[in-house]
Design a protein around this motif. Structure first.
Motif, PDB file in Angstrom:
ATOM      1  N   PRO A 163       0.839  -1.207   0.000  1.00 36.76           N
ATOM      2  CA  PRO A 163       0.000   0.000   0.000  1.00 36.76           C
ATOM      3  C   PRO A 163       0.867   1.248   0.000  1.00 36.76           C
ATOM      4  N   SER A 164       0.478   2.239  -0.787  1.00 34.61           N
ATOM      5  CA  SER A 164       1.188   3.520  -0.815  1.00 34.61           C
ATOM      6  C   SER A 164       0.538   4.465   0.193  1.00 34.61           C
ATOM      7  N   PHE A 165       1.120   5.635   0.356  1.00 37.68           N
ATOM      8  CA  PHE A 165       0.515   6.625   1.260  1.00 37.68           C
ATOM      9  C   PHE A 165      -0.910   6.960   0.793  1.00 37.68           C
ATOM     10  N   TYR A 166      -1.117   6.927  -0.534  1.00 40.02           N
ATOM     11  CA  TYR A 166      -2.433   7.244  -1.089  1.00 40.02           C
ATOM     12  C   TYR A 166      -3.444   6.167  -0.689  1.00 40.02           C
ATOM     13  N   THR A 167      -3.015   4.902  -0.683  1.00 44.87           N
ATOM     14  CA  THR A 167      -3.901   3.802  -0.283  1.00 44.87           C
ATOM     15  C   THR A 167      -4.293   3.960   1.187  1.00 44.87           C
ATOM     16  N   TYR A 168      -3.307   4.256   2.037  1.00 45.47           N
ATOM     17  CA  TYR A 168      -3.597   4.498   3.457  1.00 45.47           C
ATOM     18  C   TYR A 168      -4.578   5.663   3.625  1.00 45.47           C
ATOM     19  N   ASN A 169      -4.332   6.748   2.879  1.00 43.15           N
ATOM     20  CA  ASN A 169      -5.208   7.924   2.993  1.00 43.15           C
ATOM     21  C   ASN A 169      -6.650   7.591   2.634  1.00 43.15           C
ATOM     22  N   ILE A 170      -6.835   6.752   1.617  1.00 42.10           N
ATOM     23  CA  ILE A 170      -8.192   6.372   1.186  1.00 42.10           C
ATOM     24  C   ILE A 170      -8.924   5.645   2.305  1.00 42.10           C
TER      25      ILE A 170
END
Length: 597
Positions: free
Chosen positions: A352-359
């Motif tokens: 997971p990228s930071f964007y995945t975590y943010n979602i």
């Protein structure tokens, strides 16, 4: 004198006179040799680039006398490529000049191409042209890569005329042209929204010979899709078949995306079905494109079904697809399923990228699952995934919504320790929360703190501040802030007017509200459903029954609905006020519409 529709080229063929660059670049297949080249003069090219040179001075080209040996570089092609790849253009130029003067070093076109490519990427087009002409002067013949780099460099700067001046005469005598170089031009023209010019180039070329391929068509189809000319895009796909150029997955994916962008879901699904009927396998981008559109249009079940079918086609999801699906299911209220997909990501060989975590953090916050959101935030640190300011803003907003203001402030205070700075969104979230929870002094203190760090409030924050002033009975201060927006270079939006009008009506400033309403209409800011409800409630509160009924009629004609408070006020109006027949008719119409809704 009227120009002839056609001109006679030296090879005896008639060419349409209105054909502009780059058609003349393709008109001869003779083998390329030094004796055939008639290059445009260096002065001609420089003159065509004079406007560009005045606006973009490039660093001076490396002097001839500097020795590369002083720099300690080995003079070979590997070192030259390394210097150019690392962006050390000036030392690459020094090295090239040193090699030119070295008796033991025989330069080929490859050496010059490496440097020309780097200069074009650095937008140093005049330096690239100087190297090009120096190369020719030394008897070194450019090849297809030389021209591709120069064409790309000129096109990236929008210098199509200069590219024509450089290449038209030379290309009319050469065979150095292929589909890849052709596609550079087609792509550059489409990127600059010159789609029709790119299409015209293909049409005219078809009268002579084909140098284009499926990639050429895909670029052009994408160009038409971007400008929402789907009719032209589909015509091109039909033309491809007629010319026995088989559409590929990229062709269909581009058309599907184009259809999605203009809301033609059914046609996009038909196109998706055709792709498989023709024996092509949708790839991860095709599925992602269609699923993204389905989720954005709240077709959650259809999107999830489509996602579950990818295993049958043996399509392996990438991180972008996971992001789309997790975001979609969270917005559908299926946060648990979003978490399940999140946990499956590592088993797919991805992280997971930071964007995945943010979602997923945003999904938890929207569902008021704030403890899970904070736990996932901690997991980011353990997995060495750096949070972004969006991560902090999402969590601060989530904490404020569940009343955990102290935790929100603690999170706010640790932002800078992670090398980040609070944004206008961060401050706006906290200030709005303070006002909502009747913490007037804290809200103003946070606003001043924001001003101290040099952030300029936007219209969203001014709306929050005006609304806060009105809610705390400071309508006059709110009105002064409103009237001062123009001096700050900001225009009130419909929300600004709604906030201010609501404050004025509640403070019984009927005349000011009327003036504001006129200003709104004259300024071209169209009222929305909230505006009508605020005005109707305000007029009823001020015992201006006729005005309230007039705006009720306008609201119904505009297709807006009354909210619960307006409906209650109108019922009370009917029972306690003596109304004329016209007013009664409007109210009867309203109640009929409300009962049918």
């Amino acid at each position: 004198m009227r120009k002839s529709a056609y001109v006679l080229h030296r090879n005896g063929k008639l060419i349409p006179n209105d054909v502009s660059f780059p058609f003349v670049l393709f008109l001869n297949h003779n083998n390329f040799s030094n004796s055939q080249i008639q290059f445009p003069s260096r002065k001609l090219i420089r003159d065509s680039l004079l406007p560009f040179n005045r606006t973009a001075e490039s660093p001076s080209i490396a002097p001839n006398h500097q020795s590369n040996r002083m720099l300690g570089f080995q003079t070979d092609i590997v070192t030259l490529k390394r210097l150019c790849k690392s962006g050390d253009t000036q030392n690459a130029l020094i090295m090239l000049r040193d090699m030119e003067h070295s008796k033991g070093c025989k330069l080929s076109v490859t050496y010059y191409n490496v440097v020309i490519n780097r200069l074009c990427k650095d937008r140093r087009i005049m330096d690239a042209l100087n190297i090009y002409y120096d190369m020719i002067a030394k008897g070194i013949v450019p090849n297809v890569m030389t021209f591709r780099f120069l064409i790309q460099g000129l096109c990236n700067l929008g210098l199509y005329g200069a590219a024509h001046d450089l290449l038209s005469e030379m290309m009319a005598k050469s065979g150095f042209w292929n589909a890849v170089t052709f596609n550079v031009l087609v792509h550059s023209l489409c990127k600059d929204d010159k789609v029709r010019e790119a299409h015209k180039m293909i049409i005219v070329m078809d009268s002579y010979w084909s140098v284009y391929d499926v990639v050429s068509y895909n670029i052009l189809i994408n160009g038409y899709c971007k400008i929402k000319r789907l009719d032209a895009a589909f015509s091109l796909s039909i033309e491809m078949s007629e010319k026995r150029i088989n559409p590929d997955v990229v062709t269909y994916t581009t058309l599907i995306k184009g259809l999605c962008q203009i809301g033609r879901l059914e046609d996009a699904l038909v196109c998706f079905g055709q792709l498989r009927d023709y024996g092509l396998v949708p790839d991860v981008i095709t599925y992602s494109t269609l699923m993204d559109f389905l989720f954005k249009n709240k077709k959650y079940d259809e999107a999830i079904v489509l996602f579950r079918t990818i295993e049958e086609c043996k399509v392996v999801p990438n991180i972008n697809m996971y992001n789309i699906v997790i975001d979609g299911v969270c917005k559908a209220g299926k946060v648990d399923y979003g978490e399940e997909l999140f946990r499956k990501i590592p088993s797919s060989g991805l992280q997971p990228s930071f964007y995945t975590y943010n979602i997923l953090i945003n999904g938890y916050c929207k569902s008021r699952m704030i403890d899970k959101a904070m736990s996932l935030f901690m997991e980011m640190s353990r997995n060495k995934v750096n949070p972004t300011i969006v991560t902090y803003n999402t969590l601060i907003n989530g904490l404020c919504h569940v009343g955990r203001h102290n935790d929100a402030l603690c999170l706010f205070n640790e932002i800078q320790s992670h090398g980040l700075d609070p944004t206008i969104v961060t401050y706006s979230t906290l200030i709005d929360s303070y006002f909502e929870n009747e913490k007037f002094d804290e809200a103003l203190a946070m606003f001043r703190r924001m001003e101290c760090v040099g952030l300029t409030p936007n219209i969203v924050l001014w709306n929050i501040l005006i609304d806060g002033m009105c809610k705390f009975g400071k309508v006059d201060i709110g009105y002064e802030i409103f009237k001062d927006l123009g001096s700050k270079g900001l225009m009130p939006n419909v929300r600004t007017y709604n906030i201010m009008m609501n404050g004025l009506f509640k403070d019984c400033k009927f005349n000011d509200a009327n003036v504001l309403l006129r200003e709104m209409m004259i300024g071209g800011c169209m009222p929305d459903g909230f505006t009508f409800n605020i005005i109707i409630q305000g007029f009823i509160r001020c015992n201006e029954t006729k005005m309230a009924i007039q705006f009720l009629e306008r609201m119904l004609d505009a297709g807006f609905s009354a909210d619960s408070q307006t409906s209650t006020d109108l019922v009370n109006l009917l029972t306690v006020k003596k109304l004329d027949d016209a007013s009664k008719e409007v109210l009867i119409k309203f109640f009929k519409l409300a009962s049918n809704a």
